[in-house]
Design an enzyme around this catalytic site. Structure first.
Site, PDB file in Angstrom:
ATOM      1  CG  ASP A 190      -2.053   0.976   1.122  1.00 20.01           C
ATOM      2  OD1 ASP A 190      -2.366   1.391  -0.013  1.00 20.01           O
ATOM      3  OD2 ASP A 190      -2.624   1.335   2.164  1.00 20.01           O
ATOM      4  CG  HIS A 201      -0.086   1.870  -9.323  1.00 16.17           C
ATOM      5  ND1 HIS A 201      -0.269   1.536  -8.004  1.00 16.17           N
ATOM      6  CD2 HIS A 201      -1.226   2.506  -9.706  1.00 16.17           C
ATOM      7  CE1 HIS A 201      -1.472   1.949  -7.602  1.00 16.17           C
ATOM      8  NE2 HIS A 201      -2.069   2.548  -8.617  1.00 16.17           N
ATOM      9  CD1 TRP A 211     -12.011  -6.536 -10.190  1.00 14.70           C
ATOM     10  CD2 TRP A 211     -11.152  -5.623 -12.038  1.00 14.70           C
ATOM     11  NE1 TRP A 211     -11.227  -7.494 -10.811  1.00 14.70           N
ATOM     12  CE2 TRP A 211     -10.695  -6.959 -11.954  1.00 14.70           C
ATOM     13  CE3 TRP A 211     -10.731  -4.845 -13.126  1.00 14.70           C
ATOM     14  CZ2 TRP A 211      -9.848  -7.532 -12.912  1.00 14.70           C
ATOM     15  CZ3 TRP A 211      -9.892  -5.419 -14.080  1.00 14.70           C
ATOM     16  CH2 TRP A 211      -9.464  -6.747 -13.966  1.00 14.70           C
ATOM     17  CG  LEU A 220      10.178 -16.714  -3.609  1.00 15.30           C
ATOM     18  CD1 LEU A 220       9.870 -16.742  -2.120  1.00 15.30           C
ATOM     19  CD2 LEU A 220      10.591 -15.299  -4.025  1.00 15.30           C
ATOM     20  NE  ARG A 277      -2.776  -1.594   4.583  1.00 10.50           N
ATOM     21  CZ  ARG A 277      -3.976  -1.720   4.073  1.00 10.50           C
ATOM     22  NH1 ARG A 277      -4.750  -2.704   4.465  1.00 10.50           N
ATOM     23  NH2 ARG A 277      -4.441  -0.840   3.200  1.00 10.50           N
ATOM     24  CB  SER A 315      -7.499  -4.337   2.625  1.00  9.84           C
ATOM     25  OG  SER A 315      -7.266  -3.111   3.272  1.00  9.84           O
TER      26      SER A 315
HETATM   27  C1  FPP Z   1      -1.921   0.078  -3.375  1.00 10.84           C
HETATM   28  O1  FPP Z   1      -1.487   1.417  -3.351  1.00 10.84           O
HETATM   29  C2  FPP Z   1      -1.304  -0.672  -4.466  1.00 10.84           C
HETATM   30  C3  FPP Z   1      -1.991  -1.284  -5.474  1.00 10.84           C
HETATM   31  C4  FPP Z   1      -3.447  -1.272  -5.579  1.00 10.84           C
HETATM   32  C5  FPP Z   1      -1.307  -1.966  -6.569  1.00 10.84           C
HETATM   33  C6  FPP Z   1      -0.002  -2.645  -6.272  1.00 10.84           C
HETATM   34  C7  FPP Z   1       0.698  -2.860  -7.557  1.00 10.84           C
HETATM   35  C8  FPP Z   1       2.013  -2.749  -7.780  1.00 10.84           C
HETATM   36  C9  FPP Z   1       2.990  -2.499  -6.710  1.00 10.84           C
HETATM   37  C10 FPP Z   1       2.578  -2.822  -9.158  1.00 10.84           C
HETATM   38  C11 FPP Z   1       2.468  -4.071  -9.934  1.00 10.84           C
HETATM   39  C12 FPP Z   1       2.628  -5.346  -9.228  1.00 10.84           C
HETATM   40  C13 FPP Z   1       3.281  -6.457  -9.670  1.00 10.84           C
HETATM   41  C14 FPP Z   1       3.156  -7.705  -8.878  1.00 10.84           C
HETATM   42  C15 FPP Z   1       4.154  -6.492 -10.863  1.00 10.84           C
HETATM   43  P1  FPP Z   1      -2.582   2.589  -3.405  1.00 10.84           P
HETATM   44  O2  FPP Z   1      -2.759   2.971  -4.831  1.00 10.84           O
HETATM   45  O3  FPP Z   1      -3.829   2.147  -2.726  1.00 10.84           O
HETATM   46  O4  FPP Z   1      -1.864   3.702  -2.595  1.00 10.84           O
HETATM   47  P2  FPP Z   1      -2.563   4.847  -1.712  1.00 10.84           P
HETATM   48  O5  FPP Z   1      -3.161   4.176  -0.511  1.00 10.84           O
HETATM   49  O6  FPP Z   1      -1.398   5.728  -1.346  1.00 10.84           O
HETATM   50  O7  FPP Z   1      -3.562   5.531  -2.576  1.00 10.84           O
END
Ligand code: FPP
Length: 253
Positions: free
Chosen positions: A25, A42, A74, A136, A193, A201
């Site tokens: 997160d 991301h 989604w 792994l 987390r 979550s």
């Molecule tokens: C949450 O941060 C993160 C996600 C919903 C996506 C996690 C994805 C990646 C790290 C990239 C791709 C993954 C792989 C496995 C290649 P948030 O957007 O909710 O952050 P915020 O709470 O600061 O808004």
């Protein structure tokens, strides 16, 4: 000796967690704090995925389970969902040679049929290409939520019962575990987390019954190898009692 090497030397090599699960997160907040758009967060987060996978493999952790995209994700703006799907497909393809070199096996967990065709094909390709790997196991949770998974498991078990193949009296905790998407994978020892929130979550609710929980304020793109080692060192200092007393655990009763 660097600080990282010092932390590695402090680890009890006989008590490395077998299974680490992570809620990644803070990408959005990281992007905002740097004046970027959320998707840039991301993209930066992919580098952390690369690092934690490498370190997990180097430490001899057997399973690393990452919450890459939840069922609820989604509902995010279409542009963000599209970018995340593109990134996941792109990252898995780019990382494949190194995953193979490190003997990492890819496993996909979740409602994978919902993942757009292009990303899905790349994920399937990586899963097939690493099927023989014995190091792994990297479990990527995509379009995953625990309540979705438990609902699916209940459906499967109920239909077995309706067909007369399963006596309701015989349904055990094992029956439920065996019908989850994580069947055959030991429960996480440690759940980390990032991002400073104290929530689960909808993640691995059944599987984390006795996991040690670790929350860090570090935003996912900033989550460093040192932060990861801090979490493992903290885990190693905890006493896991599984509902027993401290005396029982210490005397192995
Ligand atoms: C949450 O941060 C993160 C996600 C919903 C996506 C996690 C994805 C990646 C790290 C990239 C791709 C993954 C792989 C496995 C290649 P948030 O957007 O909710 O952050 P915020 O709470 O600061 O808004």
């Amino acid at each position: 000796m660097t600080r990282l090497e010092k932390k590695i030397s402090e680890l009890d090599k006989t008590r490395i967690p077998v299974h680490v699960a992570m809620i990644m997160d803070g990408n959005g907040r990281w992007a905002k704090s740097h004046g970027f758009v959320r998707s840039d967060g991301h993209a930066e987060g992919v580098s952390t995925v690369h690092r934690v996978t490498k370190l997990s493999s180097d430490l001899g952790i057997k399973y690393l389970t990452l919450y890459a995209f939840s069922t609820e994700n989604w509902h995010r703006p279409k542009e963000e969902v599209d970018t995340l799907m593109y990134l996941i497909g792109w990252a898995i393809e780019r990382e494949l040679p190194e995953l193979l070199a490190n003997n990492v096996k890819i496993n996909l967990i979740g409602d994978i049929e919902r993942i757009p065709e292009d990303a899905r094909q790349r994920l399937f390709y990586a899963r097939n290409a690493t099927a023989h790997c014995t190091g792994l196991q990297l479990n990527m949770c995509l379009s995953y939520s625990s309540r979705w998974e438990i609902t699916e498991a209940v459906r499967k078990i109920a239909s077995q019962a309706a067909l007369g193949k399963l006596n309701p009296e015989d349904i055990s905790e094992e029956t439920i575990s065996d019908n989850l998407t994580t069947a055959g994978i030991p429960d996480p020892d440690l759940l980390i987390r990032t991002g400073g929130e104290y929530r689960i979550s909808n993640y691995l609710l059944w599987q984390i019954a006795y996991s040690e929980l670790y929350f860090t304020p570090a935003l996912w793109p900033d989550f460093s190898d040192e932060d990861y080692l801090d979490a493992i060192l903290d885990f190693q200092h905890r006493e896991r009692r599984f509902g027993m007393t401290s005396d029982q655990v210490q005397n192995n009763i």
